[in-house]
Design an enzyme around this catalytic site. Sequence first.
Site, short mmCIF file in Angstrom:
data_model
loop_
_atom_site.label_atom_id
_atom_site.label_comp_id
_atom_site.label_asym_id
_atom_site.label_seq_id
_atom_site.Cartn_x
_atom_site.Cartn_y
_atom_site.Cartn_z
N TYR A 160 -81.36 40.35 -27.21
CA TYR A 160 -81.56 41.24 -28.10
C TYR A 160 -80.68 42.36 -27.54
CZ TYR A 160 -83.37 45.35 -30.76
OH TYR A 160 -83.49 46.39 -31.67
N ASP A 262 -75.09 44.08 -20.95
CA ASP A 262 -76.11 45.25 -21.75
C ASP A 262 -77.07 45.22 -20.36
OD1 ASP A 262 -78.22 46.32 -22.79
OD2 ASP A 262 -78.25 45.02 -24.54
N LYS A 290 -82.60 53.68 -22.19
CA LYS A 290 -84.17 53.64 -21.65
C LYS A 290 -84.02 54.45 -20.35
CE LYS A 290 -85.21 49.18 -23.90
NZ LYS A 290 -86.10 49.38 -24.74
C1 LIG Z 1 -81.43 44.68 -23.70
C2 LIG Z 1 -81.51 45.42 -24.89
N1 LIG Z 1 -80.36 46.22 -25.18
C3 LIG Z 1 -80.31 47.16 -26.31
C4 LIG Z 1 -81.31 47.52 -26.94
C5 LIG Z 1 -81.47 48.71 -27.90
O1 LIG Z 1 -81.88 49.87 -27.40
P1 LIG Z 1 -82.67 51.08 -28.27
O2 LIG Z 1 -83.85 50.64 -28.80
O3 LIG Z 1 -82.40 52.19 -27.51
O4 LIG Z 1 -81.56 51.10 -29.63
C6 LIG Z 1 -82.76 47.06 -26.27
C7 LIG Z 1 -84.05 47.44 -26.72
O5 LIG Z 1 -85.11 47.22 -26.27
C8 LIG Z 1 -82.71 46.16 -25.34
O6 LIG Z 1 -83.88 45.63 -24.52
#
Ligand SMILES: Cc1ncc(COP(=O)(O)O)c(C=O)c1O
Length: 450
Positions: A160, A262, A290
């Site tokens: 994700y 990521d 985060k």
């Molecule tokens: C690995 C990863 N990338 C991107 C995101 C997206 O982040 P946001 O919820 O701040 O848009 C998340 C959200 O859980 C994530 O776990």
Amino acid sequence: MDDITESAKRIAERESAALLDRTRASGRLFERAVASMPLGVASTFQSNDPYPIYLREGRGSHVWDVDGNEYVDFHGGFGTMAVGHAHPKVVEAIERAARTGTHFAVTTETTVALAEELCKRFELEQVRFVNSGTEATMEAIRLARAATGRDTILKIEGSYHGHHDAVMFSVVPNTDVMGGRDAPASTPLSRGIPADTARHTLVVPFNDAEALEKLLSDRGDEIACLIMEPVMMNIGIVLPQPGYLERARELCSRHGVVLIFDEVKSGATVAYGGATERFGVRPDLACFAKAVGGGAALGAFGGRADLMGEIARGVAAMGTFNGNPLSAAAGLAALTQVLTPDAYEGLGKMGTLLAEGCSRAIEENGIPAHVIDLGAKGCVSYRPQPLRNYRDFLECNVELFAASWPWMVNRGVFMTPGDEEQWTISVQHSEEDIARYTDAFAGFCSALAA
Ligand SMILES: Cc1ncc(COP(=O)(O)O)c(C=O)c1O
């Protein structure tokens, strides 16, 4: 059905009923909330059946729900709250920022200082701020497409990266649509995504350098980037196998594919310098959100100056709230005053204490599960052997998770209701807090085995 699964079903039924009984005010707030918000929540990830637990307050390592129940928080706002709740240093920084203007849409010195801190800490040459992980991956992908002149992107099956269209494929694909192991299909997570988008998002399994090599040999000159979590953290935790990230790095370089890590979940949690430091492989671009914001809405992406230079050459990367002074103040205080190198030693010790306690309970009771210990992050997954990829995750016993969640919550351990998540420990967690988790979990394992 085996004995342990049957026992899990009985536990889930009993504990879920007890949970509903203890959270009646959440039930009432849900009735109110659902009239003005779909599913009664601000984000679909916050919903739960029949209703979510609504929180009222958080202090240190603890949170309180609207019924007044107290919990030790291992949910951590989906892995954001490595600083813990209302940390005095973060509160002070936010208060100061609130008194001197919360928003200008003009870059402030605090934002510059935060950019310098991110660059130093994560070995980035330049950084651009955004407001969320979604925006970070969206902008990083655009940059990679612009720099390479290629449209197609590559992602990992079961990962994700936020909720923009390009990455909403094969996030949690069902077995009937996910395609064969050798050729995973690009399956959309949602309706509303133009069917044509699938053509530009290809999928490979994690920890499989051969599959990556084959795809890049066949189609490398079409592919702008490989976006991946260096350690998968949206299906429990899947560690990279030795040599895998190095091979991915080498293959991307060979085919002119931009490697994007990521680090939205791993950055500032699994080590001071995130997964890049922990696993020793450096991407071309990396995405953060985060924990780097200390609890405020903050995201960023950055990396090689030649790639980031595309922004000055006209590639779009904007946003009214980018580098907002309130978020920047919270992030700067979190990173420079709270999440210091020493803090990671403490987080590591607490994490290991927690993981060892869980492992002991699993072994003593013969539960088909394993534990992953990764600094502030860790998890129990209900499969005896560690996972290597998404298809292994599908072998986890969901009944065991479904029983564990209400069991733990009823014993004062606040966790996310989904088996794809993991625990987050903060600098404010104590050994006593860890013992609350391990004692409750030991009780769960012996109840399962009984
Ligand atoms: C690995 C990863 N990338 C991107 C995101 C997206 O982040 P946001 O919820 O701040 O848009 C998340 C959200 O859980 C994530 O776990």
